[in-house]
Write a protein that holds these residues in place. Structure first.
Motif, mmCIF file in Angstrom:
data_model
loop_
_atom_site.group_PDB
_atom_site.id
_atom_site.type_symbol
_atom_site.label_atom_id
_atom_site.label_comp_id
_atom_site.label_asym_id
_atom_site.label_seq_id
_atom_site.Cartn_x
_atom_site.Cartn_y
_atom_site.Cartn_z
ATOM 1 N N CYS A 40 -48.379 15.108 23.576
ATOM 2 C CA CYS A 40 -47.074 14.667 23.089
ATOM 3 C C CYS A 40 -47.142 14.391 21.601
ATOM 4 N N GLU A 41 -46.147 14.867 20.862
ATOM 5 C CA GLU A 41 -46.113 14.652 19.401
ATOM 6 C C GLU A 41 -45.930 13.186 19.051
ATOM 7 N N ASN A 42 -45.237 12.463 19.921
ATOM 8 C CA ASN A 42 -44.900 11.071 19.612
ATOM 9 C C ASN A 42 -46.040 10.128 19.952
ATOM 10 N N CYS A 43 -46.627 10.256 21.185
ATOM 11 C CA CYS A 43 -47.614 9.263 21.601
ATOM 12 C C CYS A 43 -48.970 9.874 21.940
ATOM 13 N N GLN A 44 -49.139 11.207 21.784
ATOM 14 C CA GLN A 44 -50.410 11.890 22.006
ATOM 15 C C GLN A 44 -50.866 11.905 23.466
ATOM 16 N N ALA A 45 -50.023 11.463 24.407
ATOM 17 C CA ALA A 45 -50.403 11.553 25.814
ATOM 18 C C ALA A 45 -50.430 13.024 26.227
ATOM 19 N N VAL A 46 -51.329 13.354 27.162
ATOM 20 C CA VAL A 46 -51.441 14.749 27.603
ATOM 21 C C VAL A 46 -50.473 14.988 28.752
ATOM 22 N N ASN A 47 -49.619 15.999 28.610
ATOM 23 C CA ASN A 47 -48.627 16.317 29.634
ATOM 24 C C ASN A 47 -48.817 17.759 30.102
ATOM 25 N N SER A 48 -48.297 18.047 31.280
ATOM 26 C CA SER A 48 -48.316 19.431 31.738
ATOM 27 C C SER A 48 -47.286 20.217 30.932
ATOM 28 N N ALA A 49 -47.600 21.487 30.641
ATOM 29 C CA ALA A 49 -46.733 22.286 29.759
ATOM 30 C C ALA A 49 -45.375 22.568 30.381
ATOM 31 N N THR A 50 -45.245 22.362 31.700
ATOM 32 C CA THR A 50 -43.966 22.647 32.339
ATOM 33 C C THR A 50 -42.965 21.492 32.167
ATOM 34 N N GLN A 51 -43.446 20.350 31.696
ATOM 35 C CA GLN A 51 -42.562 19.185 31.608
ATOM 36 C C GLN A 51 -41.622 19.294 30.418
ATOM 37 N N LYS A 52 -40.416 18.804 30.609
ATOM 38 C CA LYS A 52 -39.456 18.775 29.506
ATOM 39 C C LYS A 52 -39.613 17.508 28.670
ATOM 40 N N PHE A 53 -40.059 16.424 29.369
ATOM 41 C CA PHE A 53 -40.190 15.131 28.677
ATOM 42 C C PHE A 53 -41.614 14.619 28.825
ATOM 43 N N CYS A 54 -42.089 13.851 27.832
ATOM 44 C CA CYS A 54 -43.395 13.201 27.944
ATOM 45 C C CYS A 54 -43.293 12.120 29.012
ATOM 46 N N SER A 55 -44.259 12.076 29.925
ATOM 47 C CA SER A 55 -44.162 11.119 31.033
ATOM 48 C C SER A 55 -44.595 9.718 30.609
ATOM 49 N N GLN A 56 -45.087 9.551 29.397
ATOM 50 C CA GLN A 56 -45.465 8.214 28.938
ATOM 51 C C GLN A 56 -44.430 7.576 28.010
ATOM 52 N N CYS A 57 -43.745 8.407 27.200
ATOM 53 C CA CYS A 57 -42.813 7.803 26.235
ATOM 54 C C CYS A 57 -41.429 8.466 26.264
ATOM 55 N N SER A 58 -41.207 9.449 27.103
ATOM 56 C CA SER A 58 -39.940 10.174 27.262
ATOM 57 C C SER A 58 -39.556 11.025 26.051
ATOM 58 N N PHE A 59 -40.515 11.325 25.160
ATOM 59 C CA PHE A 59 -40.245 12.242 24.045
ATOM 60 C C PHE A 59 -39.964 13.640 24.612
ATOM 61 N N PRO A 60 -38.875 14.312 24.151
ATOM 62 C CA PRO A 60 -38.534 15.627 24.732
ATOM 63 C C PRO A 60 -39.470 16.726 24.226
ATOM 64 N N ILE A 61 -40.687 16.806 24.822
ATOM 65 C CA ILE A 61 -41.663 17.797 24.345
ATOM 66 C C ILE A 61 -41.167 19.225 24.542
ATOM 67 N N GLY A 62 -40.423 19.435 25.615
ATOM 68 C CA GLY A 62 -39.916 20.787 25.860
ATOM 69 C C GLY A 62 -38.500 20.971 25.345
ATOM 70 N N GLY A 63 -38.001 20.003 24.604
ATOM 71 C CA GLY A 63 -36.608 20.059 24.167
ATOM 72 C C GLY A 63 -36.438 20.816 22.867
ATOM 73 N N THR A 64 -35.189 20.913 22.424
ATOM 74 C CA THR A 64 -34.912 21.601 21.161
ATOM 75 C C THR A 64 -35.235 20.688 19.993
ATOM 76 N N LYS A 65 -35.242 21.249 18.796
ATOM 77 C CA LYS A 65 -35.480 20.487 17.570
ATOM 78 C C LYS A 65 -34.505 19.304 17.485
ATOM 79 N N ASN A 66 -33.228 19.596 17.795
ATOM 80 C CA ASN A 66 -32.212 18.535 17.687
ATOM 81 C C ASN A 66 -32.473 17.395 18.656
ATOM 82 N N GLU A 67 -32.917 17.723 19.876
ATOM 83 C CA GLU A 67 -33.209 16.675 20.854
ATOM 84 C C GLU A 67 -34.356 15.798 20.376
ATOM 85 N N GLN A 68 -35.338 16.461 19.716
ATOM 86 C CA GLN A 68 -36.473 15.684 19.203
ATOM 87 C C GLN A 68 -36.044 14.789 18.047
ATOM 88 N N ILE A 69 -35.159 15.304 17.201
ATOM 89 C CA ILE A 69 -34.643 14.484 16.095
ATOM 90 C C ILE A 69 -33.847 13.308 16.646
#
Lengths: 246, 184
Positions: free
Chosen positions: B15-44
């Motif tokens: 995860c870019e936000n908290c560095q937790a390791v997530n499965s690549a199929t996930q849309k959100f980080c399971s530790q901090c809810s950062f949208p790892i699979g989301g669009t640029k705008n969702e991350q902003i």
């Protein structure tokens, strides 16, 4: 493997958020909206109704003096507590459970309350104030009645032990626990319990008493120890007055 | 220690936000809810959400510190009042009770550093009690100093609310694992 309650996607036990929909999984949602005054307003309302009542009793001559006055004020006070008690009846029920009470703790509580009452009697004498000026209920009001010791015990020891405990260690304590962790609830209820006796000097021993009763409530999750401690303490003071000790 | 939630069979993604390791199929980080699979705008949007929350926390902390200053002020006023009673009016019982009240407010101010909510709530109750007792004793005081009573009450109510908000907002930010906040 557990599933997310919102999207049913598979999640791990250790996850804080669902990986598929971003839904927070822990019991406490960071976005929960609550106004702290929803909880505090009934608490403050109880406190100020009682404060007004005791203030008017102590500072004005609206209520009759002596035994009649104490009967009137006690009846109103008990009615107020019962009104609030009824409102929180279900949530307070576990606090009256007899299960899990320990005789050892009870014995320590009783001995502690007796030691406390001796210390307070000596200290109060030492700062040259008779207990009669400091304690809201005092035995001289009952001297002209048919059974001075019986009425003193009922009004000084039994009534506060039940109703002050239900109020300060019961619903006030429960309500504050919802918004602040246990330790500060003990402090706040202890202070408030001391302040409502409306006597600056007696804060010296009422604050420690309030803290001790709050500690018993917080530590053991029951009202029984507090009630027994409060009764023992007030009853000892009454007995000391009748024996003219200290 | 981060516990990673990862499918052993799938690819992983930090995860870019908290560095937790997530499965690549996930849309959100399971530790901090950062949208790892989301669009640029969702991350902003996620990052600006943290910025907004941080600003709200700062604002609440500012309210709490204003309320702490009020406690110092009340302690000071009562001390001066006590000295006045003692030296100018020879009223020693009033002097002692005013100085006791000043001490009480000082103790509460010290406690406010560790537990703002409990201290400010207790101070508010003390403040109201003093006013109620004084007014019952002398009803003419009811109409005196109304602006200062209103200001104090507003500051206290705001302080209690903000002290509670500080706790909630800290918890929320810790969950989102915002940099510089929480246990990382």
């Amino acid at each position: 493997m557990p599933a997310c309650p919102k999207c049913q996607g598979l999640i791990q036990e250790t996850d804080a958020f669902c990986g598929h929909c971003g839904n927070p999984l822990a019991a406490t949602d960071p976005d929960r909206r609550e106004d702290v005054f929803d909880v505090l307003t009934p608490t403050l309302a109880y406190y100020f109704i009682t404060l007004l009542l005791l203030g008017i009793y102590k500072l004005t001559s609206v209520f009759p003096e002596g035994f009649e006055g104490i009967i009137v004020i006690t009846a109103i006070d008990v009615a107020i507590v019962i009104a609030f008690w009824g409102n929180y009846f279900q949530s307070l029920r576990p606090l009256f459970s007899l299960r899990g009470l320990s005789l050892k703790v009870m014995a320590f509580t009783i001995v502690g309350a007796m030691v406390g009452s001796v210390v307070v009697s000596v200290v109060a004498k030492w700062i040259n104030l008779s207990i009669q000026d400091d304690v809201f209920y005092s035995t001289y009001m009952f001297q002209d009645t048919a059974y001075p010791f019986l009425f003193s015990t009922l009004f000084i020891a039994v009534q506060p032990a039940i109703f002050e405990e239900v109020a300060f260690r019961g619903f006030l304590f429960d309500n504050l626990l919802k918004v602040t962790p246990g330790k500060s609830t003990v402090y706040v209820t202890g202070f408030v319990f001391a302040i409502i006796h409306l006597n600056i000097i007696s804060l010296l021993w009422l604050v420690p008493l309030g803290l001790a009763l709050g500690f018993l409530r917080g530590r053991y999750n029951t009202l029984w120890y507090g009630m027994v401690a409060h009764f023992t303490y007030n009853f000892s003071l009454t007995v000391f007055e009748f024996l003219s000790w200290f | 220690m981060e516990t990673s939630s990862v499918d052993s069979s799938a690819e992983t993604l930090a995860c870019e936000n908290c560095q937790a390791v997530n499965s690549a199929t996930q849309k959100f980080c399971s530790q901090c809810s950062f949208p790892i699979g989301g669009t640029k705008n969702e991350q902003i949007a996620f990052r600006s959400n943290i910025a907004v929350r941080t600003r709200m926390l700062k604002e609440s902390e500012r309210h709490v510190s204003i309320c702490k200053k009020l406690l110092y002020f009340l302690a000071g006023i009562n001390l001066l009042l006590g000295l006045y009673f003692g030296f100018a009016a020879d009223d020693f019982p009033s002097m002692i009770s005013s100085i006791c009240v000043a001490l009480l407010f000082l103790i509460l101010t010290a406690w406010a550093d560790r537990n703002p909510f409990g201290a400010i709530l207790t101070a508010f109750i003390v403040y109201l009690t003093l006013n109620v007792v004084n007014i019952i004793d002398n009803p003419a005081l009811l109409s005196r100093g109304i602006p200062s009573k209103i200001i104090c009450t507003v500051l206290f109510v705001g302080g209690i609310r903000s002290a509670r908000q500080v706790t909630l907002q800290r918890e929320a930010l810790e969950k989102l694992k915002a940099p510089g906040i929480g246990n990382r």
